[in-house]
Enzyme design. Structure first.
Site, mmCIF file in Angstrom:
data_model
loop_
_atom_site.group_PDB
_atom_site.id
_atom_site.type_symbol
_atom_site.label_atom_id
_atom_site.label_comp_id
_atom_site.label_asym_id
_atom_site.label_seq_id
_atom_site.Cartn_x
_atom_site.Cartn_y
_atom_site.Cartn_z
ATOM 1 N N GLN A 184 -13.175 57.733 61.223
ATOM 2 C CA GLN A 184 -14.528 58.546 61.239
ATOM 3 C C GLN A 184 -14.807 58.837 62.865
ATOM 4 O OE1 GLN A 184 -17.882 57.380 58.424
ATOM 5 N NE2 GLN A 184 -16.561 55.512 58.900
ATOM 6 N N ILE A 221 -14.115 60.310 66.720
ATOM 7 C CA ILE A 221 -13.580 61.608 67.292
ATOM 8 C C ILE A 221 -12.712 61.114 68.631
ATOM 9 C CG2 ILE A 221 -14.966 63.215 66.112
ATOM 10 C CD1 ILE A 221 -16.723 63.328 68.682
ATOM 11 N N ASP A 222 -12.792 59.822 69.030
ATOM 12 C CA ASP A 222 -12.096 59.354 70.088
ATOM 13 C C ASP A 222 -10.508 59.189 69.772
ATOM 14 O OD1 ASP A 222 -11.413 56.686 69.474
ATOM 15 O OD2 ASP A 222 -13.608 56.168 69.586
ATOM 16 N N HIS A 235 -13.313 63.217 60.629
ATOM 17 C CA HIS A 235 -14.305 63.774 61.370
ATOM 18 C C HIS A 235 -13.620 64.861 62.453
ATOM 19 C CE1 HIS A 235 -17.305 61.101 59.424
ATOM 20 N NE2 HIS A 235 -16.796 61.899 58.568
ATOM 21 N N CYS A 245 -9.653 81.222 73.594
ATOM 22 C CA CYS A 245 -8.645 80.591 72.641
ATOM 23 C C CYS A 245 -7.116 80.778 73.191
ATOM 24 C CB CYS A 245 -8.817 80.986 71.205
ATOM 25 S SG CYS A 245 -7.677 80.451 69.865
ATOM 26 N N THR A 253 -18.280 50.233 60.478
ATOM 27 C CA THR A 253 -18.843 51.426 60.061
ATOM 28 C C THR A 253 -20.193 50.992 59.412
ATOM 29 O OG1 THR A 253 -18.720 53.409 58.598
ATOM 30 C CG2 THR A 253 -17.162 51.746 58.104
ATOM 31 N N LEU A 258 -20.257 43.811 62.877
ATOM 32 C CA LEU A 258 -20.938 43.014 63.873
ATOM 33 C C LEU A 258 -21.756 42.263 62.888
ATOM 34 C CD1 LEU A 258 -21.273 42.472 66.810
ATOM 35 C CD2 LEU A 258 -22.944 44.134 66.877
ATOM 36 N N GLU A 259 -22.308 42.919 61.981
ATOM 37 C CA GLU A 259 -23.272 42.257 60.944
ATOM 38 C C GLU A 259 -23.335 43.005 59.689
ATOM 39 O OE1 GLU A 259 -26.642 43.318 63.621
ATOM 40 O OE2 GLU A 259 -26.670 45.286 62.791
HETATM 41 P P1 OAD Z 1 -22.604 54.000 62.912
HETATM 42 O O1 OAD Z 1 -23.301 54.002 64.449
HETATM 43 O O2 OAD Z 1 -23.458 54.437 61.988
HETATM 44 O O3 OAD Z 1 -22.352 52.623 62.558
HETATM 45 C C1 OAD Z 1 -21.549 51.651 63.592
HETATM 46 C C2 OAD Z 1 -21.278 50.263 62.811
HETATM 47 O O4 OAD Z 1 -20.681 49.513 63.877
HETATM 48 C C3 OAD Z 1 -22.680 49.505 62.755
HETATM 49 O O5 OAD Z 1 -22.853 49.187 61.406
HETATM 50 C C4 OAD Z 1 -22.552 48.276 63.587
HETATM 51 O O6 OAD Z 1 -23.039 47.029 62.890
HETATM 52 C C5 OAD Z 1 -21.116 48.300 63.788
HETATM 53 N N1 OAD Z 1 -20.802 47.637 65.303
HETATM 54 C C6 OAD Z 1 -21.113 47.895 66.488
HETATM 55 N N2 OAD Z 1 -20.580 47.054 67.251
HETATM 56 C C7 OAD Z 1 -19.706 46.680 66.879
HETATM 57 C C8 OAD Z 1 -18.565 45.487 67.197
HETATM 58 N N3 OAD Z 1 -18.445 45.234 68.501
HETATM 59 N N4 OAD Z 1 -17.634 45.355 66.245
HETATM 60 C C9 OAD Z 1 -17.766 45.626 65.052
HETATM 61 N N5 OAD Z 1 -18.727 46.117 64.422
HETATM 62 C C10 OAD Z 1 -19.564 46.774 65.252
HETATM 63 O O7 OAD Z 1 -21.126 54.769 63.168
HETATM 64 P P2 OAD Z 1 -20.346 55.053 61.859
HETATM 65 O O8 OAD Z 1 -20.495 54.252 60.748
HETATM 66 O O9 OAD Z 1 -19.001 55.399 62.351
HETATM 67 O O10 OAD Z 1 -20.230 61.606 62.060
HETATM 68 O O11 OAD Z 1 -20.857 56.564 61.563
HETATM 69 C C11 OAD Z 1 -20.464 57.282 60.606
HETATM 70 C C12 OAD Z 1 -20.731 58.938 61.177
HETATM 71 O O12 OAD Z 1 -21.775 58.943 61.401
HETATM 72 C C13 OAD Z 1 -19.969 59.295 62.312
HETATM 73 O O13 OAD Z 1 -18.468 59.505 62.248
HETATM 74 C C14 OAD Z 1 -20.330 60.428 62.920
HETATM 75 C C15 OAD Z 1 -21.856 59.955 62.404
HETATM 76 O O14 OAD Z 1 -23.209 60.825 62.363
HETATM 77 C C16 OAD Z 1 -20.317 62.702 62.525
HETATM 78 O O15 OAD Z 1 -20.822 63.051 63.470
HETATM 79 C C17 OAD Z 1 -19.996 63.938 61.527
#
Ligand code: OAD
Length: 231
Positions: A89, A91-92, A106, A133, A174, A200-201
């Site tokens: 998900q 974008i990097d 995404h 473009c 995620t 992480l949790e």
């Molecule tokens: P979130 O910010 O919602 O969740 C990040 C998850 O990573 C959390 O559950 C943290 O506990 C976990 N986390 C943080 N540090 C960590 C580490 N060192 N090791 C393991 N886990 C860790 O991000 P996403 O679930 O990716 O979409 O968010 C989904 C989408 O929501 C993104 O792609 C973006 C956002 O809005 C768009 O922009 C369309």
């Protein structure tokens, strides 16, 4: 064949120094989603949106993949029992820089989408409402090639097809709050595919997984990959 399907989120890039979205100091605490991540926000204030993603693109040049990206790339390139699919998900481009190929559902920070010719082009510098473009050469028609809220993620049919051909579904870093990705654990369960959460949790979605490994991805993913490759 024992294919492995891996879904990654912002948590896998956290140890590289890229802020997640929903942490206390996360991106969505500092910026309004409706301003910078919706088609309406872009219509209202395209300059703000260009600048938001310019900042992210500039930051990307200052970070590097971490141990979790490298471990997944090792699995991707060395797993011999089936195919490893990495869907992100994020974008990097850190999966790619670590040596794996990922499906970016995404979109990608280093791409712009032309609202005139509908083509996507590589974009590594700042963009603005004056950008041209590289395909149709029209000015002022580019937007970040990012899937915003209210838009359809990319490659959905391909992603579901790969998932259903897997015997293990792994979600890494995620929060499981944004659909359709958040629904993949249920899809996997319904198809009797084993599910593993690495975070992480515990998350709101943890209850739906068969198993969970909790801790920083840099360590947990590295150890998990070593175990899989030894088997
Ligand atoms: P979130 O910010 O919602 O969740 C990040 C998850 O990573 C959390 O559950 C943290 O506990 C976990 N986390 C943080 N540090 C960590 C580490 N060192 N090791 C393991 N886990 C860790 O991000 P996403 O679930 O990716 O979409 O968010 C989904 C989408 O929501 C993104 O792609 C973006 C956002 O809005 C768009 O922009 C369309």
């Amino acid at each position: 064949m024992k294919n492995i399907f891996i879904l990654t989120g912002a948590g896998i890039s956290a140890e590289s120094g890229i802020a997640t979205f929903r942490a206390e100091d996360g991106l969505w605490e500092k910026h309004k989603v409706e301003d910078v991540a919706t088609p309406d926000g872009f219509r209202r204030n395209p300059e703000l949106v260009h600048n938001f993603y310019n900042e992210r693109r500039r930051q990307l040049k200052t970070v590097t993949p971490n141990a979790a990206h490298f471990a997944l790339a090792k699995l991707y390139n060395n797993y011999s029992q089936g195919i490893v699919t990495i869907v992100t998900q994020n974008i990097d481009d850190l999966h790619e820089r670590a040596g794996a190929t990922a499906i970016h559902m995404h979109g990608e920070l280093e791409k712009m989408l032309c609202l005139n010719c509908r083509k996507s082009c590589l974009w590594q510098e700042d963009s603005s409402i004056e950008s041209i473009c590289t395909n149709c050469e029209k000015r002022g028609v580019l937007r970040p090639d990012i899937v915003w809220f209210g838009e359809m993620p990319y490659f959905l049919a391909e992603i579901e097809s790969c998932l259903l051909k897997s015997s293990l579904f792994v979600a890494i870093g995620t929060s499981g709050l944004v659909y359709p990705a958040a629904g993949y654990v249920q899809l996997a369960r319904a198809a009797k595919i084993k599910t593993l959460e690495m975070n992480l949790e515990k998350t709101a979605a943890s209850q739906f997984f068969d198993a969970g490994i909790y801790g920083k991805a840099g360590q947990t993913v590295t150890e998990w990959v070593e175990e899989i490759l030894i088997k």
